[in-house]
Design a protein around this motif. Structure first.
Motif, PDB file in Angstrom:
ATOM      1  N   HIS A  75      25.909 105.363 -84.229  1.00  0.00           N
ATOM      2  CA  HIS A  75      27.336 105.033 -84.344  1.00  0.00           C
ATOM      3  C   HIS A  75      27.989 105.923 -85.406  1.00  0.00           C
ATOM      4  N   PRO A  76      27.971 107.239 -85.240  1.00  0.00           N
ATOM      5  CA  PRO A  76      28.472 108.129 -86.302  1.00  0.00           C
ATOM      6  C   PRO A  76      29.937 107.925 -86.651  1.00  0.00           C
ATOM      7  N   PHE A  77      30.789 107.676 -85.628  1.00  0.00           N
ATOM      8  CA  PHE A  77      32.215 107.498 -85.913  1.00  0.00           C
ATOM      9  C   PHE A  77      32.474 106.247 -86.739  1.00  0.00           C
ATOM     10  N   SER A  78      31.969 105.112 -86.274  1.00  0.00           N
ATOM     11  CA  SER A  78      32.286 103.854 -86.959  1.00  0.00           C
ATOM     12  C   SER A  78      31.650 103.785 -88.343  1.00  0.00           C
ATOM     13  N   VAL A  79      30.436 104.351 -88.507  1.00  0.00           N
ATOM     14  CA  VAL A  79      29.800 104.367 -89.827  1.00  0.00           C
ATOM     15  C   VAL A  79      30.630 105.206 -90.790  1.00  0.00           C
ATOM     16  N   ASP A 115      29.760 112.519 -81.947  1.00  0.00           N
ATOM     17  CA  ASP A 115      29.396 113.822 -82.495  1.00  0.00           C
ATOM     18  C   ASP A 115      28.881 113.635 -83.923  1.00  0.00           C
ATOM     19  N   TYR A 116      27.576 113.475 -84.059  1.00  0.00           N
ATOM     20  CA  TYR A 116      26.968 113.170 -85.359  1.00  0.00           C
ATOM     21  C   TYR A 116      27.233 114.276 -86.372  1.00  0.00           C
ATOM     22  N   ASP A 117      27.096 115.531 -85.975  1.00  0.00           N
ATOM     23  CA  ASP A 117      27.272 116.649 -86.898  1.00  0.00           C
ATOM     24  C   ASP A 117      28.692 116.694 -87.456  1.00  0.00           C
ATOM     25  N   TYR A 119      30.890 114.163 -87.790  1.00  0.00           N
ATOM     26  CA  TYR A 119      31.183 113.064 -88.714  1.00  0.00           C
ATOM     27  C   TYR A 119      30.347 113.155 -89.991  1.00  0.00           C
ATOM     28  N   LEU A 120      29.165 113.752 -89.911  1.00  0.00           N
ATOM     29  CA  LEU A 120      28.380 113.976 -91.121  1.00  0.00           C
ATOM     30  C   LEU A 120      29.111 114.957 -92.040  1.00  0.00           C
ATOM     31  N   GLN A 121      29.686 116.024 -91.455  1.00  0.00           N
ATOM     32  CA  GLN A 121      30.427 116.991 -92.260  1.00  0.00           C
ATOM     33  C   GLN A 121      31.694 116.366 -92.833  1.00  0.00           C
ATOM     34  N   PHE A 122      32.340 115.477 -92.077  1.00  0.00           N
ATOM     35  CA  PHE A 122      33.513 114.753 -92.583  1.00  0.00           C
ATOM     36  C   PHE A 122      33.124 113.925 -93.807  1.00  0.00           C
ATOM     37  N   TYR A 123      31.978 113.257 -93.727  1.00  0.00           N
ATOM     38  CA  TYR A 123      31.497 112.441 -94.851  1.00  0.00           C
ATOM     39  C   TYR A 123      31.242 113.315 -96.080  1.00  0.00           C
ATOM     40  N   LYS A 124      30.577 114.446 -95.874  1.00  0.00           N
ATOM     41  CA  LYS A 124      30.276 115.329 -97.004  1.00  0.00           C
ATOM     42  C   LYS A 124      31.549 115.855 -97.664  1.00  0.00           C
ATOM     43  N   THR A 125      32.555 116.164 -96.852  1.00  0.00           N
ATOM     44  CA  THR A 125      33.764 116.804 -97.371  1.00  0.00           C
ATOM     45  C   THR A 125      34.696 115.816 -98.062  1.00  0.00           C
ATOM     46  N   PHE A 126      34.997 114.711 -97.394  1.00  0.00           N
ATOM     47  CA  PHE A 126      36.036 113.805 -97.900  1.00  0.00           C
ATOM     48  C   PHE A 126      35.499 112.605 -98.674  1.00  0.00           C
ATOM     49  N   ILE A 127      34.300 112.150 -98.353  1.00  0.00           N
ATOM     50  CA  ILE A 127      33.827 110.885 -98.928  1.00  0.00           C
ATOM     51  C   ILE A 127      32.808 111.117-100.041  1.00  0.00           C
ATOM     52  N   ARG A 128      31.781 111.923 -99.750  1.00  0.00           N
ATOM     53  CA  ARG A 128      30.750 112.131-100.770  1.00  0.00           C
ATOM     54  C   ARG A 128      31.285 112.941-101.944  1.00  0.00           C
ATOM     55  N   ASN A 129      31.952 114.066-101.655  1.00  0.00           N
ATOM     56  CA  ASN A 129      32.446 114.918-102.733  1.00  0.00           C
ATOM     57  C   ASN A 129      33.764 114.418-103.312  1.00  0.00           C
ATOM     58  N   ASN A 130      34.611 113.871-102.426  1.00  0.00           N
ATOM     59  CA  ASN A 130      35.897 113.296-102.831  1.00  0.00           C
ATOM     60  C   ASN A 130      36.732 114.289-103.648  1.00  0.00           C
ATOM     61  N   LEU A 168      33.808 121.952 -92.070  1.00  0.00           N
ATOM     62  CA  LEU A 168      34.498 120.859 -91.376  1.00  0.00           C
ATOM     63  C   LEU A 168      35.584 121.399 -90.445  1.00  0.00           C
ATOM     64  N   ALA A 169      36.281 122.449 -90.871  1.00  0.00           N
ATOM     65  CA  ALA A 169      37.374 123.003 -90.060  1.00  0.00           C
ATOM     66  C   ALA A 169      36.897 123.427 -88.676  1.00  0.00           C
ATOM     67  N   ARG A 170      35.629 123.838 -88.580  1.00  0.00           N
ATOM     68  CA  ARG A 170      35.099 124.275 -87.285  1.00  0.00           C
ATOM     69  C   ARG A 170      35.110 123.155 -86.251  1.00  0.00           C
ATOM     70  N   TYR A 171      35.047 121.913 -86.728  1.00  0.00           N
ATOM     71  CA  TYR A 171      34.994 120.786 -85.796  1.00  0.00           C
ATOM     72  C   TYR A 171      36.381 120.327 -85.352  1.00  0.00           C
TER      73      TYR A 171
END
Length: 751
Positions: A75-79, A115-117, A119-130, A168-171
């Motif tokens: 569930h990559p999107f909802s997570v 698309d797991y890859d 949403y993982l990149q979205f997490y790294k860019t906006f949430i983890r690094n903030n 992230l922009a690539r996605y």
């Protein structure tokens, strides 16, 4: 409502609605503002949004990534959505929360939920690094196109040297939709027939364009097969080879776009100049003054211009020989007859070709009588100047060398000799310095006629199988007339005045057809339509449901045999893809190139009347039975009071029951193709792109209606409707009866 939310957002079952409401509401709001969805999707998402608004006061819970261990890939999107830090509207950080939800919504619109890859990149860019504070807000994200968002992200990433944001922009672009497995990979490998077209390329590469067909002749996929003549490629050679592949693919696309003037083919004026250089007597039509050897070379050259492949391998048959037998006339032969009282003067010369270039499973033996018969051979008379050049060429050849002998043996000319001779003529005429090659001159007629006569006819001359040869049924006389008109116009443009007719010589009038073996006889189709209307009329008072189904079947037959619906499980679209006002509908069709690919179909005014009347009756019937209205614009009602589509299995069974022999609904699409072709040719308005649009065909992905097309859809609709309305008028009497019966049914169900 939970099921509807699951349908669109794939939320993990472990989460309660109160937990997802705050984030999903903002995501849903952004998706609605982006507005890249259908009317049906918008309606359902609006319902979800209104439902989530009722949870505005629910408590907000923030989660850690560890809380969703085991659900990240499923569930990559909802997570990812649940990991966005959430705040109340009154909080100072709410605008950042809303912005991240908008960015997630934009990613969702282009990548879906799985698309797991991405949403993982979205997490790294906006949430983890903030640390990705961007110089634009949620308003820009929802109103700009996906490509504009991507451009801005890349600018910021470049200025800040932010590699995570660059990744992230690539996605932020539509995901590449793989060709459907059934239609391409498995379908191509399991195809019943492959049509191979050898391409003329320079250098050390052989290339073939391969079309895969199923057992019913439906096109599955096309593959460009290229083989280098190299045992091992170095890295540099491999790079060159890849560039050549790209070049070939672009060349194929450009060739199919087919502008009137192209570097791939010489012009008629250039050909006239070359012929004048070879021998001025040719265009003056003083054929007797051209020597036999030059005539032989010119005869071979003109056969290539006509499109005949490997002319030196054609077998010469002398019909006046004592040893002659009609069985000698086979595909790939030229038979001739000399005048008895005049020495070395031809009375007649004919070219025989294979007319059955696609070996596809035809109708069953018991149902063959319901279809038109076709023959394996087609024989046409040679036109000028070929017949005069052949006469000159044969004048100095011994009788033993011009009967049951190949042209190369009879003329004493090999392929290399012929090519060398014409290349020398082109060079001495000064065309070589302008890069006008032998191949360009050989293609001049095919380029001249490619839009004026059907591709199937030109492919017949070239002895190349094509998908449209499976759909189009033409009599030998019609084919000869098309060649006659095109060739006559062509040689008149060059400068010839003695123009002969290219008549068809049929071995049997009963079998004098080429092409589709699946086309139903028009008289039989008329009887089936009349039977459906009469059956509905008889059961109107006693069995209203049966009458409704018969009329629905009548409408299906009318639409399928008029506009060429494909035989699929659900041939008709939902109401959101149908416009009575515009007179069009779009259907999923093959979806070979893209999962969301749709085909635009133009309907006549009478077909729209029938569909509108059917929809009104279906809604009234649904009200009587207390069931939902049908999703499709044309449906039938089952005994269990369920709406069902006109699937291939049902239609095949119905036709077999009516005709007491196995007949498939593929025949209806073939009948539509024949009607469109004959009508446009009869009115002198045939264009190959118009036929391609009608059947949704294209070669090398050069579709007339595409993202790269300048064709107006309004003009396309107007043009197609003019063509279809004319032959559709044949059924108006039955249509009037059907509309009257539908109105009676509507009144009965309203009571």
């Amino acid at each position: 409502m939970r099921e509807l939310i699951e349908k669109y957002f794939h939320i993990q079952p472990s989460l309660a609605i109160t937990e997802v409401a705050a984030r999903l509401r903002l995501v849903c709001e952004a998706v609605l503002e982006i507005n890249e969805i259908s009317a049906e999707e918008r309606s359902e998402l609006s319902r979800i949004y209104e439902y989530l608004c009722s949870y505005k006061e629910a408590e907000i819970t923030n989660f850690r990534r560890a809380s969703f261990h085991g659900e990240l890939e499923s569930h990559p999107f909802s997570v990812t959505m649940m990991l966005i830090p959430a705040f109340k509207e009154s909080h100072a950080n709410f605008h950042q929360f809303k912005f991240q939800c908008a960015m997630l919504a934009r990613l969702y619109c282009s990548r879906g939920t799985d698309d797991y890859d991405a949403y993982l990149q979205f997490y790294k860019t906006f949430i983890r690094n903030n640390d990705a504070q961007l110089p634009f807000g949620a308003n820009f994200v929802t109103r700009a196109s996906i490509y504009e968002v991507q451009v801005e992200l890349r600018k910021v990433a470049l200025n800040r040297n932010n590699t995570e944001l660059e990744k992230l922009a690539r996605y932020y672009q539509p995901s590449r939709e793989p060709t459907s497995k059934n239609a391409h990979s498995d379908g191509f490998n399991a195809a019943a027939k492959y049509l191979r077209q050898r391409l003329q390329l320079d250098g050390d590469i052989r290339a073939d364009l391969i079309d895969a067909l199923n057992k019913n002749g439906e096109h599955l996929a096309s593959v460009l097969h290229i083989t280098p003549q190299l045992t091992k490629l170095t890295s540099q050679e491999y790079s060159i080879f890849q560039k050549k592949i790209t070049g070939v693919q672009r060349a194929l696309y450009n060739a199919e776009v087919a502008p009137p003037w192209t570097l791939a083919a010489a012009t008629p004026a250039e050909l006239a100049a070359l012929l004048n250089h070879i021998d001025e007597n040719l265009l003056l039509e003083k054929f007797s003054q051209i020597d036999a050897k030059t005539s032989a070379y010119l005869f071979i050259f003109f056969l290539k211009i006509l499109g005949v492949p490997r002319p030196l391998e054609l077998m010469l048959i002398n019909r006046g020989s004592p040893k002659f037998s009609a069985s000698m006339i086979q595909a790939g032969s030229i038979d001739y007859l000399l005048k008895k009282r005049v020495k070395n003067e031809l009375e007649d010369a004919r070219l025989t070709l294979n007319a059955r270039l696609i070996d596809i499973e035809g109708p069953k033996e018991e149902s063959r009588r319901f279809h038109y018969y076709t023959s394996e051979l087609i024989t046409i008379r040679l036109p000028e100047p070929l017949i005069s050049l052949l006469q000159n060429s044969l004048s100095n050849i011994d009788a033993t060398r011009r009967h049951e002998c190949e042209i190369s043996y009879a003329f004493g000319i090999e392929e290399n000799d012929s090519n060398a001779w014409i290349n020398a003529q082109i060079k001495s005429a000064g065309f070589a310095k302008f890069a006008i090659t032998r191949s360009s001159f050989e293609k001049v007629f095919l380029q001249y006629a490619r839009e004026a006569i059907p591709e199937a006819t030109l492919n017949l001359l070239q002895q190349q199988g094509s998908v449209q040869q499976h759909y189009l049924l033409q009599s030998h006389r019609e084919i000869a007339k098309q060649i006659n008109q095109a060739w006559g116009s062509f040689i008149a443009t060059i400068g010839f005045t003695r123009i002969t007719r290219v008549d068809a010589v049929s071995h049997s009038e009963h079998l004098a057809h080429a092409g589709s073996e699946m086309t139903l006889r028009s008289s039989l189709l008329d009887e089936i339509l009349m039977h459906s209307v009469n059956s509905a009329s008889q059961h109107l008072k006693t069995e209203a449901f049966h009458a409704f189904n018969e009329l629905a079947f009548y409408i299906y037959l009318r639409v399928a045999s008029t506009v060429g619906l494909r035989p699929v499980t659900e041939p008709f679209p939902g109401q959101e893809y149908y416009s009575s006002k515009l007179g069009v509908m779009s259907v999923k069709d093959k979806a070979v190139h893209h999962e969301k690919e749709r085909r635009l179909i133009v309907l006549t005014s009478k077909l729209c009347e029938l569909i509108d009347a059917h929809i009104a009756v279906a809604e009234a019937l649904a009200s009587v039975l207390a069931i939902p209205t049908p999703r499709r614009i044309v449906s039938r009602i089952s005994d269990n009071k369920n709406w069902e589509s006109f699937s291939s299995a049902f239609v095949n069974g119905k036709l077999t029951q009516l005709l007491t022999a196995k007949v498939t609904n593929h025949s209806l699409r073939h009948a539509a193709a024949q009607s469109f072709l004959r009508n446009s040719i009869a009115r002198g308005q045939f264009l190959q792109p118009g036929l391609n649009l009608f059947l949704n065909h294209a070669r090398s992905n050069a579709y007339a209606l595409s993202n790269h097309s300048l064709l107006s859809i309004t003009d396309f609709i107007t043009s197609q409707r003019k063509q279809v309305e004319l032959y559709d008028a044949h059924h108006h009497e039955n249509d009037a009866k059907a509309l009257q019966l539908l109105e009676l049914l509507r009144k009965e169900f309203k009571l």
